[in-house]
Scaffold this active site. Structure first.
Site, short mmCIF file in Angstrom:
data_model
loop_
_atom_site.label_atom_id
_atom_site.label_comp_id
_atom_site.label_asym_id
_atom_site.label_seq_id
_atom_site.Cartn_x
_atom_site.Cartn_y
_atom_site.Cartn_z
N SER A 247 0.94 -1.13 -0.12
CA SER A 247 -0.15 0.09 0.10
C SER A 247 0.78 1.25 -0.04
CB SER A 247 -0.91 0.02 0.94
OG SER A 247 -0.31 0.07 2.44
N LYS B 282 0.43 5.19 6.55
CA LYS B 282 -0.07 6.02 5.47
C LYS B 282 0.39 7.46 5.40
CE LYS B 282 -2.96 2.85 3.69
NZ LYS B 282 -2.26 1.85 4.42
#
Length: 205
Positions: A124, A161
């Site tokens: 990711s 993230k």
């Protein structure tokens, strides 16, 4: 590689420290005193034959005369634990959660702050981090707009993230070559916990 002036200075300093007079040194080298004087002043390039003789008389290696030695500065290091994930309901430093230890330069740490490593798994964030990389997290620090950090949402395992703040919303942005990963949007109705921000990266090649 040292130049003639630098070599001449080293020769002169070493000769004088050994108490060898210039005349005696020239005799042992088989050259005139005036030639040696020019060598020591850097006024004449020293032939390799004479450099070899000088090194032998002065108890040095040819490399000591010709090559500059790089000074290695020791950097203090700090050992920190590495975890595979930040799990909901489990202390970060729980024994079963620590998979290894790594080292970071003490220069990137701040007094009173805790640090741990998080081993990257999945794709990711593969534009920034590869699977197996260890990102260094400053625990409990604020994540400013646009920084990368570890965030826990609604009691689930924490995620790595890039963080964006837009009005009352929190955006967790993947940076992936895999289009299946999409931005996650949270608001005041969600329980958001900032675990810490990324301050470094340890990567094995």
């Amino acid at each position: 590689m040292r130049n003639s002036v630098e070599i001449g200075k080293i020769v002169k300093n070493k000769r004088e420290s050994m108490g060898i007079k210039q005349t005696d040194f020239a005799d042992r080298l088989g050259i005139h005193k005036s030639t040696l004087s020019k060598y020591e002043k850097g006024m004449r390039k020293i032939p390799m034959d004479d450099i070899g003789k000088m090194a032998e008389v002065l108890g040095m290696s040819i490399e000591d005369l010709l090559l500059e030695r790089q000074t290695v500065t020791e950097v203090p290091i700090k050992q920190i634990p590495v975890v595979s994930q930040v799990s909901a309901g489990m202390p970060i430093y729980a024994e079963e959660n620590i998979i290894e230890y790594t080292y970071i330069a003490d220069t990137i740490t701040k007094d009173g702050r805790e640090y741990f490593g998080l081993k990257v798994d999945g794709d990711s964030m593969d534009k920034e981090f590869r699977p197996g990389d260890i990102v260094i997290i400053e625990k409990g620090s604020c994540i400013e707009n646009g920084q990368v950090g570890v965030v826990q949402v609604n009691g689930y395992n924490a995620t790595l993230k890039r963080v964006k703040y837009v009005n009352d919303s929190l955006l967790l942005l993947p940076e992936s070559n895999n289009p299946a990963h999409e931005p996650q949007v949270y608001n005041n109705d969600d329980e958001v916990t900032i675990i810490g921000r990324v301050v470094g990266l340890n990567r094995k090649y």
